[in-house]
Design a protein around this motif. Structure first.
Motif, PDB file in Angstrom:
ATOM      1  N   ASP A  54     104.729 -98.058  69.071  1.00 51.48           N
ATOM      2  CA  ASP A  54     103.904 -97.369  70.067  1.00 51.48           C
ATOM      3  C   ASP A  54     104.269 -95.886  70.155  1.00 51.48           C
ATOM      4  O   ASP A  54     103.595 -95.125  70.824  1.00 51.48           O
ATOM      5  CB  ASP A  54     104.029 -98.038  71.432  1.00 51.48           C
ATOM      6  N   TRP A  55     105.304 -95.462  69.451  1.00 51.22           N
ATOM      7  CA  TRP A  55     105.717 -94.056  69.440  1.00 51.22           C
ATOM      8  C   TRP A  55     105.098 -93.287  68.279  1.00 51.22           C
ATOM      9  O   TRP A  55     105.376 -92.107  68.080  1.00 51.22           O
ATOM     10  CB  TRP A  55     107.236 -93.918  69.458  1.00 51.22           C
ATOM     11  N   VAL A  56     104.231 -93.966  67.477  1.00 50.85           N
ATOM     12  CA  VAL A  56     103.503 -93.303  66.399  1.00 50.85           C
ATOM     13  C   VAL A  56     102.044 -93.158  66.813  1.00 50.85           C
ATOM     14  O   VAL A  56     101.384 -94.151  67.133  1.00 50.85           O
ATOM     15  CB  VAL A  56     103.598 -94.084  65.070  1.00 50.85           C
ATOM     16  N   GLU A  57     101.557 -91.937  66.816  1.00 49.16           N
ATOM     17  CA  GLU A  57     100.159 -91.653  67.145  1.00 49.16           C
ATOM     18  C   GLU A  57      99.418 -91.354  65.846  1.00 49.16           C
ATOM     19  O   GLU A  57      99.769 -90.429  65.111  1.00 49.16           O
ATOM     20  CB  GLU A  57     100.066 -90.442  68.073  1.00 49.16           C
ATOM     21  N   TRP A  58      98.404 -92.165  65.557  1.00 51.46           N
ATOM     22  CA  TRP A  58      97.603 -91.999  64.349  1.00 51.46           C
ATOM     23  C   TRP A  58      96.349 -91.209  64.690  1.00 51.46           C
ATOM     24  O   TRP A  58      95.543 -91.656  65.496  1.00 51.46           O
ATOM     25  CB  TRP A  58      97.228 -93.362  63.775  1.00 51.46           C
ATOM     26  N   ARG A  59      96.171 -90.084  64.067  1.00 54.16           N
ATOM     27  CA  ARG A  59      94.978 -89.259  64.289  1.00 54.16           C
ATOM     28  C   ARG A  59      94.091 -89.307  63.047  1.00 54.16           C
ATOM     29  O   ARG A  59      94.584 -89.242  61.929  1.00 54.16           O
ATOM     30  CB  ARG A  59      95.361 -87.812  64.578  1.00 54.16           C
ATOM     31  N   GLY A  60      92.787 -89.413  63.273  1.00 54.64           N
ATOM     32  CA  GLY A  60      91.861 -89.420  62.148  1.00 54.64           C
ATOM     33  C   GLY A  60      91.863 -90.729  61.385  1.00 54.64           C
ATOM     34  O   GLY A  60      91.545 -90.766  60.206  1.00 54.64           O
ATOM     35  N   GLY A  61      92.214 -91.812  62.045  1.00 60.08           N
ATOM     36  CA  GLY A  61      92.257 -93.130  61.420  1.00 60.08           C
ATOM     37  C   GLY A  61      93.633 -93.731  61.533  1.00 60.08           C
ATOM     38  O   GLY A  61      94.624 -93.020  61.650  1.00 60.08           O
ATOM     39  N   GLY A  62      93.674 -95.037  61.509  1.00 56.17           N
ATOM     40  CA  GLY A  62      94.927 -95.755  61.656  1.00 56.17           C
ATOM     41  C   GLY A  62      95.735 -95.815  60.376  1.00 56.17           C
ATOM     42  O   GLY A  62      95.456 -95.101  59.410  1.00 56.17           O
ATOM     43  N   PRO A  63      96.710 -96.700  60.346  1.00 55.08           N
ATOM     44  CA  PRO A  63      97.617 -96.778  59.206  1.00 55.08           C
ATOM     45  C   PRO A  63      96.969 -97.280  57.911  1.00 55.08           C
ATOM     46  O   PRO A  63      97.593 -97.237  56.863  1.00 55.08           O
ATOM     47  CB  PRO A  63      98.709 -97.754  59.688  1.00 55.08           C
ATOM     48  N   ASP A  64      95.721 -97.703  57.983  1.00 55.94           N
ATOM     49  CA  ASP A  64      95.034 -98.145  56.777  1.00 55.94           C
ATOM     50  C   ASP A  64      94.143 -97.070  56.180  1.00 55.94           C
ATOM     51  O   ASP A  64      93.460 -97.297  55.176  1.00 55.94           O
ATOM     52  CB  ASP A  64      94.204 -99.410  57.084  1.00 55.94           C
ATOM     53  N   VAL A  65      94.136 -95.861  56.748  1.00 56.61           N
ATOM     54  CA  VAL A  65      93.284 -94.769  56.282  1.00 56.61           C
ATOM     55  C   VAL A  65      94.133 -93.730  55.539  1.00 56.61           C
ATOM     56  O   VAL A  65      94.993 -93.098  56.143  1.00 56.61           O
ATOM     57  CB  VAL A  65      92.541 -94.095  57.462  1.00 56.61           C
ATOM     58  N   TRP A  66      93.868 -93.594  54.221  1.00 54.12           N
ATOM     59  CA  TRP A  66      94.668 -92.676  53.419  1.00 54.12           C
ATOM     60  C   TRP A  66      93.867 -91.760  52.525  1.00 54.12           C
ATOM     61  O   TRP A  66      94.424 -90.964  51.806  1.00 54.12           O
ATOM     62  CB  TRP A  66      95.683 -93.460  52.576  1.00 54.12           C
ATOM     63  N   GLY A  67      92.609 -91.823  52.514  1.00 56.30           N
ATOM     64  CA  GLY A  67      91.818 -90.906  51.681  1.00 56.30           C
ATOM     65  C   GLY A  67      90.343 -91.152  51.894  1.00 56.30           C
ATOM     66  O   GLY A  67      89.931 -92.030  52.621  1.00 56.30           O
ATOM     67  N   SER A  68      89.569 -90.317  51.235  1.00 57.91           N
ATOM     68  CA  SER A  68      88.122 -90.442  51.397  1.00 57.91           C
ATOM     69  C   SER A  68      87.508 -91.326  50.340  1.00 57.91           C
ATOM     70  O   SER A  68      88.106 -91.729  49.407  1.00 57.91           O
ATOM     71  CB  SER A  68      87.499 -89.069  51.355  1.00 57.91           C
TER      72      SER A  68
END
Length: 68
Positions: A54-68
């Motif tokens: 809960d101390w990691v803030e994901w911006r622009g997508g969660g941990p499964d978002v790594w490229g376009s």
């Protein structure tokens, strides 16, 4: 734990990782994020910790978002 922000992916799919205002580096996967924490002195952090923390803030997508 430090407050961590993982920024949206750049054009190459890398995500900037910042902890307590300091840039840790550029990550291209969850493994890279965990490795950045380990190099910053948190050897016990692994990929599951990164996803669940809960101390990691994901911006622009969660941990499964790594490229376009």
């Amino acid at each position: 734990m430090p407050r961590v922000i993982v920024y949206p992916p750049d054009e190459q799919g890398g995500r900037r990782v910042r902890a307590d205002g300091e840039i840790l580096g550029l990550a291209y996967s969850l493994r890279d994020v965990a490795a950045l924490f380990q190099m910053a002195g948190l050897p016990e952090v692994d990929e599951l910790d990164v996803v669940r923390a809960d101390w990691v803030e994901w911006r622009g997508g969660g941990p499964d978002v790594w490229g376009s």
